[in-house]
Motif scaffolding. Structure first.
Motif, short mmCIF file in Angstrom:
data_model
loop_
_atom_site.label_atom_id
_atom_site.label_comp_id
_atom_site.label_asym_id
_atom_site.label_seq_id
_atom_site.Cartn_x
_atom_site.Cartn_y
_atom_site.Cartn_z
N PRO A 222 0.82 -1.22 0.00
CA PRO A 222 0.00 0.00 0.00
C PRO A 222 0.85 1.27 0.00
N ALA A 223 2.05 1.22 0.58
CA ALA A 223 2.88 2.42 0.58
C ALA A 223 3.38 2.72 -0.83
N GLY A 224 3.74 1.68 -1.53
CA GLY A 224 4.20 1.87 -2.91
C GLY A 224 3.04 1.89 -3.89
N ASP A 225 1.80 1.68 -3.37
CA ASP A 225 0.61 1.66 -4.23
C ASP A 225 0.75 0.67 -5.38
N TYR A 226 1.16 -0.54 -5.07
CA TYR A 226 1.19 -1.54 -6.13
C TYR A 226 0.86 -2.93 -5.61
N ILE A 227 0.49 -3.81 -6.54
CA ILE A 227 0.24 -5.21 -6.23
C ILE A 227 0.91 -6.03 -7.32
N THR A 228 1.52 -7.15 -6.93
CA THR A 228 2.12 -8.03 -7.93
C THR A 228 1.36 -9.36 -7.92
N THR B 172 3.09 -13.87 -17.58
CA THR B 172 2.95 -14.80 -16.46
C THR B 172 2.72 -14.08 -15.13
N ALA B 173 3.10 -12.80 -15.05
CA ALA B 173 2.85 -12.03 -13.83
C ALA B 173 2.89 -10.55 -14.16
N ALA B 174 2.28 -9.74 -13.28
CA ALA B 174 2.25 -8.30 -13.52
C ALA B 174 2.31 -7.54 -12.21
N THR B 175 2.96 -6.39 -12.24
CA THR B 175 2.88 -5.45 -11.13
C THR B 175 1.94 -4.33 -11.56
N LEU B 176 0.91 -4.12 -10.74
CA LEU B 176 -0.18 -3.22 -11.12
C LEU B 176 -0.29 -2.04 -10.18
N ARG B 177 -0.72 -0.92 -10.71
CA ARG B 177 -0.88 0.31 -9.95
C ARG B 177 -2.15 0.23 -9.11
N LEU B 178 -2.05 0.61 -7.85
CA LEU B 178 -3.24 0.76 -7.01
C LEU B 178 -3.50 2.25 -6.83
N VAL B 179 -4.75 2.59 -6.54
CA VAL B 179 -5.09 4.00 -6.33
C VAL B 179 -5.80 4.14 -4.99
N ALA B 180 -6.06 5.39 -4.61
CA ALA B 180 -6.72 5.64 -3.33
C ALA B 180 -8.10 4.99 -3.31
N PRO B 181 -8.54 4.52 -2.14
CA PRO B 181 -9.85 3.86 -2.08
C PRO B 181 -10.99 4.84 -2.36
N ALA B 182 -12.10 4.29 -2.89
CA ALA B 182 -13.30 5.12 -3.12
C ALA B 182 -14.22 4.91 -1.93
N ARG B 183 -14.09 5.76 -0.89
CA ARG B 183 -14.83 5.49 0.35
C ARG B 183 -16.28 5.97 0.27
N GLU B 184 -16.51 7.06 -0.45
CA GLU B 184 -17.91 7.46 -0.67
C GLU B 184 -18.18 7.42 -2.17
N ARG B 185 -19.28 6.73 -2.50
CA ARG B 185 -19.63 6.56 -3.90
C ARG B 185 -21.07 7.03 -4.09
#
Ligand code: FAD
Ligand code: ZN
Length: 477
Positions: free
Chosen positions: A109-115, A214-227
């Motif tokens: 979450p600090a780097g805003d990514y998921i692999t 075979t694998a990817a590192t993907l960008r995460l963004v800030a959560p959408a808390r109010e929709r």
């Protein structure tokens, strides 16, 4: 296509068996789920299906395919819509399913990514991001079945492109098995890396023709808390475009989705999808589904309500509703996402995903209405989709028994209108085999020859999905 001998196929199969075991090499009836696409529009026949579990195994299997001269069709969730993820009818192509590469390797979450590995289902990537208080914004109707490798290979779009971009905009790094079985490790979580060509981009949207992801590192963004989810009705597509321009001015980047649905589609959903009701009391010519989101927990709804009051006062909308709870929000999205499912109860759905400049959407809809009318009452036009991206699923509902005859004629007419407006015949689904020939006359010659050169350079034996996107003749053909 390439033509392996029976001896080559059976040598490949027995070496694959030794590598990944009997349970993961499927033949006969066991291949049927891998040979037919999601909507059962296309069917092929694989020689056999391979289900490796690791990147190393994918690499070894591709090396074997190269050694024996056998074509490989990479497959994720098999939800692709352009006949690109299933084998041809020859019985000589081998499906390589990525479904067992389904590990989440890291979430930061600090780097805003998921692999993640290529076979992770998109909804699982979304859940893992949510568990880390982040959002993975790629969202589409098939998210419970499609796999992230397939999303990347098709550069999928979906309902949040307006705010977060296509899949391409969410990929930071990739791990790819090349056509010779080597592993290309481009799996860095970096936002900035200007050390020469950005090679990962080659594989995004390449539909399994240049390498196997075979694998990817993907960008995460800030959560959408109010929709806030809004359902508004308008008289014409032109009013919808003007509404979009107005809302953009008011809400800017807080708009994540801005979707248009025709009256025909809304009524079909309410008639044919169990439990679905129209969010407004009366039928209207056009409906717009808008989603706004931000990271704060409160305050957006009040702003949205004030904006809606202005919209009514200024006569920009006829009627509308705001989702009061998650169930109502889900109902609105069910109507939008259920368009194909509902209308397939009426007839055969001829699907498309065309794009033009947003300001040309009304002209495209008008022209499609005109030419559809010439087909008579048995053909209905079903436009819906991402008007905020200039991308409509301009679908047609036709009698099932006439689908084979009508579909090519409808595509010809539709594509001619798109050409006249200088649009593109595929905004998000890709080319596959379905549009392979149709892109030939529509791309600048330089672009096509560069695509062919890339294919030949990265896959000299043409073993990776050889019939898909662009054809390059075998030296032996
Ligand atoms: P598959 O169908 O398995 O494969 C698609 C292509 O990618 C094939 O050419 C295949 O060879 C290749 N491929 C798959 N995995 C890999 C890999 N690991 N490496 C290399 N190549 C690979 N698309 C949109 O863009 N937006 C939408 O809103 C949208 N909505 C949809 C709704 C429904 C109900 C359905 C059925 C489809 C929808 N699609 C949409 C189509 C979309 O392309 C797919 O849902 C998704 O992106 C494909 O993922 P998949 O894992 O199913 O890929
Ligand atoms: Zn779409």
């Amino acid at each position: 296509m390439i033509h392996p001998t029976d001896a080559a196929l059976s040598a490949f199969k027995s070496e694959a068996l030794a590598l990944i075991g009997l349970a993961n090499v499927l033949s006969g009836d066991d291949t049927s789920l891998y040979d037919v696409d999601f909507w059962k529009q296309y069917a092929g026949k694989s020689a056999f299906v391979l289900r490796p579990n690791t990147t190393a195994d994918v690499a070894s299997l591709v090396a074997l395919a190269a050694k024996h001269g056998v074509a490989i069709v990479p497959q994720g969730g098999n939800t692709g819509l352009v006949n690109g993820g299933i084998p041809d009818e020859s019985g000589s192509e081998v499906v390589l399913s990525l479904q067992r590469l389904n590990r989440i390797r890291a979430v930061d979450p600090a780097g805003d990514y998921i692999t993640v590995e290529a076979g992770v289902i998109l909804a699982e990537v979304q859940k893992a991001a949510e568990a880390a208080d982040r959002l993975f914004p790629l969202a589409l109707g098939a998210e419970g079945s499609c796999r992230i490798g397939g999303n990347i290979a098709t550069n999928a779009g979906g309902v949040n492109v307006l705010r977060y971009g296509m899949t391409r905009d969410l990929v930071l790094g990739l791990e790819v098995v090349m056509a010779d079985g080597s592993i290309l490790d481009l799996l860095k979580p970096l936002r900035k890396d200007n050390t020469g060509y950005d090679l990962k981009q080659l594989f995004i949207g390449s539909e399994g023709t240049l390498g196997i992801i075979t694998a990817a590192t993907l960008r995460l963004v800030a959560p959408a808390r109010e929709r806030v989810t809004l359902w508004l009705t308008v008289e014409t597509p032109q009013s919808a475009v003007e509404l979009f321009r107005h809302c953009r001015g008011v809400f800017g980047d807080l708009i994540s989705s801005f979707e248009l649905i025709s009256s025909y589609g809304v009524e079909a959903a309410c008639t044919h999808l169990p439990g679905v009701r129209r969010p407004v009391s009366e039928p209207h010519p056009w409906h717009v589904l808008i989603e706004l989101a931000w990271t704060f927990t409160t305050g957006l709804r009040e702003r949205a309500e004030a904006a809606i009051a202005d919209l009514f006062e200024e006569g920009r909308v006829i009627d509308g509703a705001i989702a009061e709870n998650e169930a109502q929000r889900q109902m609105m999205w069910r109507i939008r996402e259920g368009q194909s499912e509902a209308t397939s109860k009426i007839g055969y759905v001829v699907r498309s995903d065309v794009t033009v400049a947003i300001s040309d959407i009304p002209a495209l809809v008008a022209r499609c209405d005109e030419f559809t009318a010439e087909f008579g009452p048995e053909v209905a036009v079903l436009p819906f989709g991402h008007i905020g991206d200039g991308n409509l699923h301009m679908n047609f509902v036709v009698p099932r028994e006439k689908a084979k005859e009508l579909a090519p004629r409808l595509f010809d007419q539709l594509f001619a209108e798109v050409d006249a407006l200088k649009g593109s015949i595929s905004a998000e689904h890709g080319v596959g085999r379905a549009k392979r020939d149709a892109i030939v006359s529509r791309k600048p010659e330089g672009a096509l020859s560069l695509m062919r050169q890339l294919k030949v350079t990265l896959d000299p034996q043409r073993i990776l999905n050889p019939d898909v996107v662009v054809r390059v003749n075998q030296k032996t053909d």
